[in-house]
Design an enzyme around this catalytic site. Structure first.
Site, PDB file in Angstrom:
ATOM      1  N   LYS A   5       0.829  -1.216   0.000  1.00 20.21           N
ATOM      2  CA  LYS A   5       0.000   0.000   0.000  1.00 20.21           C
ATOM      3  C   LYS A   5       0.862   1.264   0.000  1.00 20.21           C
ATOM      4  CE  LYS A   5      -1.846   1.762   4.004  1.00 20.21           C
ATOM      5  NZ  LYS A   5      -1.706   3.210   4.223  1.00 20.21           N
ATOM      6  N   ASN A   6       1.799   1.335   0.947  1.00 19.06           N
ATOM      7  CA  ASN A   6       2.500   2.608   1.112  1.00 19.06           C
ATOM      8  C   ASN A   6       3.505   2.877  -0.009  1.00 19.06           C
ATOM      9  OD1 ASN A   6       0.907   3.238   3.246  1.00 19.06           O
ATOM     10  ND2 ASN A   6       2.402   2.707   4.829  1.00 19.06           N
ATOM     11  N   CYS A 100      -5.381   8.302   8.886  1.00 19.26           N
ATOM     12  CA  CYS A 100      -5.634   7.815  10.247  1.00 19.26           C
ATOM     13  C   CYS A 100      -5.338   8.908  11.268  1.00 19.26           C
ATOM     14  CB  CYS A 100      -4.758   6.598  10.545  1.00 19.26           C
ATOM     15  SG  CYS A 100      -5.125   5.171   9.539  1.00 19.26           S
ATOM     16  N   ARG A 105      -0.461  15.367  13.063  1.00 15.41           N
ATOM     17  CA  ARG A 105       0.336  14.821  11.948  1.00 15.41           C
ATOM     18  C   ARG A 105       0.812  15.996  11.080  1.00 15.41           C
ATOM     19  NH1 ARG A 105      -2.150   9.319   9.410  1.00 15.41           N
ATOM     20  NH2 ARG A 105      -0.034   9.225   8.590  1.00 15.41           N
ATOM     21  N   PRO A 106       1.879  16.658  11.536  1.00 20.32           N
ATOM     22  CA  PRO A 106       2.316  17.865  10.821  1.00 20.32           C
ATOM     23  C   PRO A 106       2.986  17.547   9.481  1.00 20.32           C
ATOM     24  CG  PRO A 106       3.862  17.356  12.589  1.00 20.32           C
ATOM     25  CD  PRO A 106       2.765  16.333  12.663  1.00 20.32           C
ATOM     26  N   ASP A 108       5.437  19.926   8.426  1.00 20.03           N
ATOM     27  CA  ASP A 108       6.466  20.982   8.413  1.00 20.03           C
ATOM     28  C   ASP A 108       7.748  20.536   7.711  1.00 20.03           C
ATOM     29  OD1 ASP A 108       6.440  19.313  10.901  1.00 20.03           O
ATOM     30  OD2 ASP A 108       8.357  20.308  11.241  1.00 20.03           O
ATOM     31  N   ASP A 289       3.297   0.495  12.282  1.00 22.57           N
ATOM     32  CA  ASP A 289       2.079  -0.007  11.628  1.00 22.57           C
ATOM     33  C   ASP A 289       1.765  -1.449  12.007  1.00 22.57           C
ATOM     34  OD1 ASP A 289       1.848   2.452  10.488  1.00 22.57           O
ATOM     35  OD2 ASP A 289       2.694   1.877   8.556  1.00 22.57           O
ATOM     36  N   ARG A 381      -9.377   0.119   3.415  1.00 23.36           N
ATOM     37  CA  ARG A 381      -8.431   1.102   2.881  1.00 23.36           C
ATOM     38  C   ARG A 381      -7.090   0.449   2.546  1.00 23.36           C
ATOM     39  NH1 ARG A 381      -6.834   5.248   6.836  1.00 23.36           N
ATOM     40  NH2 ARG A 381      -5.235   5.292   5.268  1.00 23.36           N
TER      41      ARG A 381
HETATM   42  N1  EPU Z   1       6.492  14.354  11.433  1.00 22.00           N
HETATM   43  C1  EPU Z   1       6.770  15.664  11.719  1.00 22.00           C
HETATM   44  N2  EPU Z   1       6.789  16.570  10.689  1.00 22.00           N
HETATM   45  C2  EPU Z   1       6.553  16.195   9.397  1.00 22.00           C
HETATM   46  C3  EPU Z   1       6.285  14.855   9.116  1.00 22.00           C
HETATM   47  C4  EPU Z   1       6.259  13.940  10.151  1.00 22.00           C
HETATM   48  O1  EPU Z   1       6.976  16.036  12.871  1.00 22.00           O
HETATM   49  O2  EPU Z   1       6.596  17.072   8.514  1.00 22.00           O
HETATM   50  C5  EPU Z   1       6.488  13.367  12.521  1.00 22.00           C
HETATM   51  C6  EPU Z   1       5.118  12.720  12.706  1.00 22.00           C
HETATM   52  O3  EPU Z   1       4.290  13.496  13.549  1.00 22.00           O
HETATM   53  C7  EPU Z   1       5.485  11.371  13.288  1.00 22.00           C
HETATM   54  C8  EPU Z   1       6.830  11.047  12.634  1.00 22.00           C
HETATM   55  O4  EPU Z   1       7.325  12.286  12.157  1.00 22.00           O
HETATM   56  O5  EPU Z   1       5.674  11.491  14.670  1.00 22.00           O
HETATM   57  C9  EPU Z   1       6.782  10.070  11.484  1.00 22.00           C
HETATM   58  O6  EPU Z   1       5.825  10.483  10.518  1.00 22.00           O
HETATM   59  P1  EPU Z   1       5.958  10.097   8.966  1.00 22.00           P
HETATM   60  O7  EPU Z   1       6.030  11.359   8.194  1.00 22.00           O
HETATM   61  O8  EPU Z   1       7.054   9.092   8.804  1.00 22.00           O
HETATM   62  O9  EPU Z   1       4.565   9.396   8.694  1.00 22.00           O
HETATM   63  P2  EPU Z   1       3.652   9.510   7.416  1.00 22.00           P
HETATM   64  O10 EPU Z   1       4.490   9.695   6.211  1.00 22.00           O
HETATM   65  O11 EPU Z   1       2.540  10.449   7.671  1.00 22.00           O
HETATM   66  C10 EPU Z   1       3.771   6.961   6.849  1.00 22.00           C
HETATM   67  C11 EPU Z   1       2.794   5.849   6.625  1.00 22.00           C
HETATM   68  C12 EPU Z   1       2.135   5.476   7.932  1.00 22.00           C
HETATM   69  C13 EPU Z   1       3.212   5.082   8.947  1.00 22.00           C
HETATM   70  C14 EPU Z   1       4.274   6.184   9.065  1.00 22.00           C
HETATM   71  C15 EPU Z   1       5.469   5.766   9.920  1.00 22.00           C
HETATM   72  C16 EPU Z   1       2.095   6.239   4.357  1.00 22.00           C
HETATM   73  C17 EPU Z   1       1.023   6.671   3.434  1.00 22.00           C
HETATM   74  N3  EPU Z   1       1.806   6.294   5.655  1.00 22.00           N
HETATM   75  O12 EPU Z   1       3.017   8.059   7.372  1.00 22.00           O
HETATM   76  O13 EPU Z   1       1.358   4.338   7.626  1.00 22.00           O
HETATM   77  O14 EPU Z   1       2.632   4.889  10.210  1.00 22.00           O
HETATM   78  O15 EPU Z   1       4.778   6.523   7.754  1.00 22.00           O
HETATM   79  O16 EPU Z   1       6.069   4.634   9.395  1.00 22.00           O
HETATM   80  O17 EPU Z   1       3.163   5.822   3.923  1.00 22.00           O
HETATM   81  C18 EPU Z   1      -0.442   2.860   7.818  1.00 22.00           C
HETATM   82  O18 EPU Z   1      -0.095   2.330   6.749  1.00 22.00           O
HETATM   83  O19 EPU Z   1      -1.295   2.351   8.589  1.00 22.00           O
HETATM   84  C19 EPU Z   1       0.144   4.131   8.210  1.00 22.00           C
HETATM   85  C20 EPU Z   1      -0.430   4.940   9.068  1.00 22.00           C
END
Ligand code: EPU
Length: 412
Positions: A5-6, A100, A105-106, A108, A289, A381
């Site tokens: 998926k990801n 989710c 979920r920033p 930045d 995850d 999903r």
């Molecule tokens: N974070 C920041 N700033 C940012 C981005 C992230 O502070 O600009 C923080 C987040 O708050 C969090 C950490 O960094 O504490 C990690 O977040 P990340 O950006 O890695 O997560 P994501 O890209 O939003 C993806 C997966 C999630 C998975 C996370 C961590 C996708 C579409 N989603 O989310 O997958 O939990 O990486 O591995 O790839 C799932 O598949 O169930 C799922 C939620």
């Protein structure tokens, strides 16, 4: 197992960068993929389904349009359209993403990356506006936190930029490597994906080609926990065992037998599960995850287990639902203490997000009596044909109401 998926949700927006036809194989049939394809189609990209798991995207005539709020609010990965539209058209208008709910979920770090490449970014009136006066220019971006999303978005923006971009402290997840491999197969020049320094030398054009998405690490991990929970044995095929190392190691510590083959793992559980401590971390650590699903096993293990969530602020919303089934879990901030109980009992429960839903299924497989899980659209999903796959293993599971029958067929 189906395609990841990801990886798929990063590769679909990447297809917008390609000046040619992309053929993508092993695409999972899940609602998040359908939504990401709908957004490409909104932009004027053509999506053609060739068979059950193969499609072609031709985005040569795509236009830069506002990404509709209604699609974006349902999926986190929609924010990848900021990077891909900015890269392709020099401008993007995308509402902040949904997905989710794990607390804040920033984005930045994504924005910091776009700005480093010369874009100006503004968030106003419910939209993220990103704009670059000319072609983006390569730069060094040091991520303050290891972020999958920021790493993907910066790779997308940098693939067609002028010069070299270096992402330091990059995410190393298998889907990051898969996106880099996809872009390279289309003509990009990306090195180092899978390490914490990724170097992207921008190219003027990506020409199209064929690519096969990797198997889904988390889907495989979920079925491994299903076996750990219910007992018995299953051969889980079409996996990359290396991607499962963190999950296999933890399950073995809990007394589960895991045998690796070239592209399969055999999982067997005979005796009672043993307690274990789990800390989630970015790859190659134990994946966040998989945290709810491993918790759904530990609730019936012998002894007390401690789970520490190392990625998200609030990923324990499923705990109250497991408690309805007799689980004993105390949560304090990012730590959950699980007292193993000898058995769970079936109950009506509600999935509050994707992996929470998967965890309820894992727990229900081992519970005495019937569990009725509401909120199944969350599971749809990210899991292709979960009911059918579990029935194949002998589970008594059926879908009473399909939340959105049409959503499972790719929009034409
Ligand atoms: N974070 C920041 N700033 C940012 C981005 C992230 O502070 O600009 C923080 C987040 O708050 C969090 C950490 O960094 O504490 C990690 O977040 P990340 O950006 O890695 O997560 P994501 O890209 O939003 C993806 C997966 C999630 C998975 C996370 C961590 C996708 C579409 N989603 O989310 O997958 O939990 O990486 O591995 O790839 C799932 O598949 O169930 C799922 C939620």
């Amino acid at each position: 197992m189906s395609g990841a998926k990801n990886a798929a949700v990063a590769i679909i927006p990447a297809a917008l960068l390609v000046d040619g036809v992309c053929r993508i194989e092993n695409i999972p049939k899940i609602n998040d993929v359908t939504l990401m394809l709908e957004i490409v189609q909104e932009m004027g990209g053509q999506v053609r389904l060739l068979d059950d798991t193969t499609l072609e995207i031709d985005a040569r005539h795509a236009q830069n349009a506002r990404v509709p709020y209604d699609l974006v609010r349902r999926i986190r990965a929609s924010c990848y359209y900021i990077g891909s539209l900015l890269s392709r058209f020099g401008a993007a208008q995308v509402p902040p993403p949904g997905g989710c709910d794990f607390g804040v979920r920033p984005i930045d770090q994504h924005i910091k990356g776009f700005e480093a490449l010369g874009a100006s970014v503004e968030v106003r009136g419910g939209f993220v506006y990103a704009r670059s006066p000319g072609r983006l220019t390569g730069s060094v971006v040091y991520l303050d936190v290891v972020s999958v999303g920021a790493t993907v978005n910066i790779m997308l923006a940098a693939a067609l930029a002028e010069g070299q971009t270096v992402i330091e402290n990059a995410a190393k997840e298998p889907h990051i490597v898969d996106l880099a491999n996809f872009l390279n197969a289309m003509g990009a020049n990306i090195k180092g994906a899978g390490t914490d320094v990724i170097k992207i030398r921008g190219v003027p054009r990506l020409a199209g080609g064929s690519y096969t998405i990797i198997p889904d690490q988390i889907e495989a991990g979920t079925y491994m926990t299903a076996v750990a929970s219910a007992g018995g044995e299953a051969l889980i095929r079409n996996v990359i065992p290396k991607h499962l190392d963190g999950i296999s190691a933890k399950l073995m510590e809990m007394g589960v037998e895991v045998e690796e083959y070239d592209d399969a793992v055999l999982v067997r559980r005979r005796g009672r599960l043993r307690r274990a401590n789990v800390k989630t971390q970015p790859y190659p650590g134990f994946p966040t995850d998989m945290q709810p699903q491993i918790a759904a096993c530990l609730v019936r293990a012998e002894g007390t287990s401690v789970i520490t969530e190392g990625v998200w602020d609030n990923r324990y919303r499923y705990v109250d639902e497991l408690a309805r089934m007799g689980a004993q879990i105390q949560v304090d901030g990012k730590v959950a203490v699980v007292e193993g109980v000898p058995h769970l009992t079936g109950a009506p429960v509600r999935a509050c997000d994707l992996r929470a839903g998967a965890a309820l299924v894992v727990a229900a497989l081992a519970a005495q009596g019937v569990t009725v899980i509401d909120g199944v659209h969350h599971i749809e999903r990210g899991y292709e044909a979960m009911v059918r796959k579990l029935q194949g293993l002998g589970a008594e599971i059926r879908c009473r109401e399909l939340p959105d029958a049409d959503a499972m067929s790719f929009a034409q």
